[in-house]
Write a protein that holds these residues in place. Sequence first.
Motif, PDB file in Angstrom:
ATOM      1  N   MET A 174       0.675  61.340  39.604  1.00 15.39           N
ATOM      2  CA  MET A 174      -0.117  60.345  40.291  1.00 15.39           C
ATOM      3  C   MET A 174       0.419  58.865  40.491  1.00 15.39           C
TER       4      MET A 174
ATOM      5  N   ASN B 239      -9.298  54.299  38.565  1.00 11.86           N
ATOM      6  CA  ASN B 239      -9.663  55.655  38.610  1.00 11.86           C
ATOM      7  C   ASN B 239      -8.819  56.380  37.612  1.00 11.86           C
ATOM      8  N   LYS B 240      -7.409  56.040  37.668  1.00 14.44           N
ATOM      9  CA  LYS B 240      -6.396  56.663  36.758  1.00 14.44           C
ATOM     10  C   LYS B 240      -6.741  56.546  35.269  1.00 14.44           C
TER      11      LYS B 240
ATOM     12  N   VAL C 275      -9.745  55.639  34.007  1.00 16.42           N
ATOM     13  CA  VAL C 275     -10.787  56.455  33.713  1.00 16.42           C
ATOM     14  C   VAL C 275     -10.747  57.960  33.508  1.00 16.42           C
ATOM     15  N   LEU C 276      -9.857  58.337  34.194  1.00 12.06           N
ATOM     16  CA  LEU C 276      -9.359  59.873  33.964  1.00 12.06           C
ATOM     17  C   LEU C 276      -8.770  59.858  32.696  1.00 12.06           C
ATOM     18  N   PHE C 277      -7.804  58.990  32.388  1.00 13.34           N
ATOM     19  CA  PHE C 277      -7.132  59.011  30.895  1.00 13.34           C
ATOM     20  C   PHE C 277      -8.388  59.286  29.823  1.00 13.34           C
TER      21      PHE C 277
ATOM     22  N   ARG D 106     -11.391  60.297  30.125  1.00 11.29           N
ATOM     23  CA  ARG D 106     -12.072  61.462  30.176  1.00 11.29           C
ATOM     24  C   ARG D 106     -11.276  62.608  29.388  1.00 11.29           C
ATOM     25  N   GLN D 107      -9.898  62.117  29.652  1.00  8.07           N
ATOM     26  CA  GLN D 107      -9.116  63.438  28.786  1.00  8.07           C
ATOM     27  C   GLN D 107      -9.020  62.836  27.496  1.00  8.07           C
TER      28      GLN D 107
ATOM     29  N   ASP E  77      -7.162  60.290  26.253  1.00  6.17           N
ATOM     30  CA  ASP E  77      -6.149  59.580  26.296  1.00  6.17           C
ATOM     31  C   ASP E  77      -6.258  58.257  26.369  1.00  6.17           C
TER      32      ASP E  77
ATOM     33  N   ALA F 294      -4.834  55.177  29.037  1.00  3.27           N
ATOM     34  CA  ALA F 294      -5.953  54.354  29.659  1.00  3.27           C
ATOM     35  C   ALA F 294      -5.660  52.697  29.445  1.00  3.27           C
TER      36      ALA F 294
ATOM     37  N   THR G  90      -2.710  51.648  31.201  1.00  2.00           N
ATOM     38  CA  THR G  90      -2.939  51.446  32.741  1.00  2.00           C
ATOM     39  C   THR G  90      -3.747  50.360  33.063  1.00  2.00           C
TER      40      THR G  90
ATOM     41  N   ASN H 196     -13.133  47.111  30.762  1.00  2.00           N
ATOM     42  CA  ASN H 196     -12.812  48.568  30.327  1.00  2.00           C
ATOM     43  C   ASN H 196     -12.144  48.416  29.054  1.00  2.00           C
TER      44      ASN H 196
END
Length: 67
Positions: A1, A23-24, A26-28, A30-31, A33, A37, A40, A58
Amino acid sequence: MSRCVEAIKESTHNHLADDLEINKAVLFLRQKDVAQATETLRSFEKWSNKMATNAAVNLSTIYYLIT
């Protein structure tokens, strides 16, 4: 990504790269991680714009939730 984000940063659509980075992160999250996060979101600390503010909020939320 990250290659995708880097390619967009160098294109005519570079204004979208900041949104993709958020968004990356936020994806971390959700996982579950948190380390990735946080890393990033910390990349935004040196900037002084709206995305840096979003990243700071955040990060504050992450620190609040894990302590």
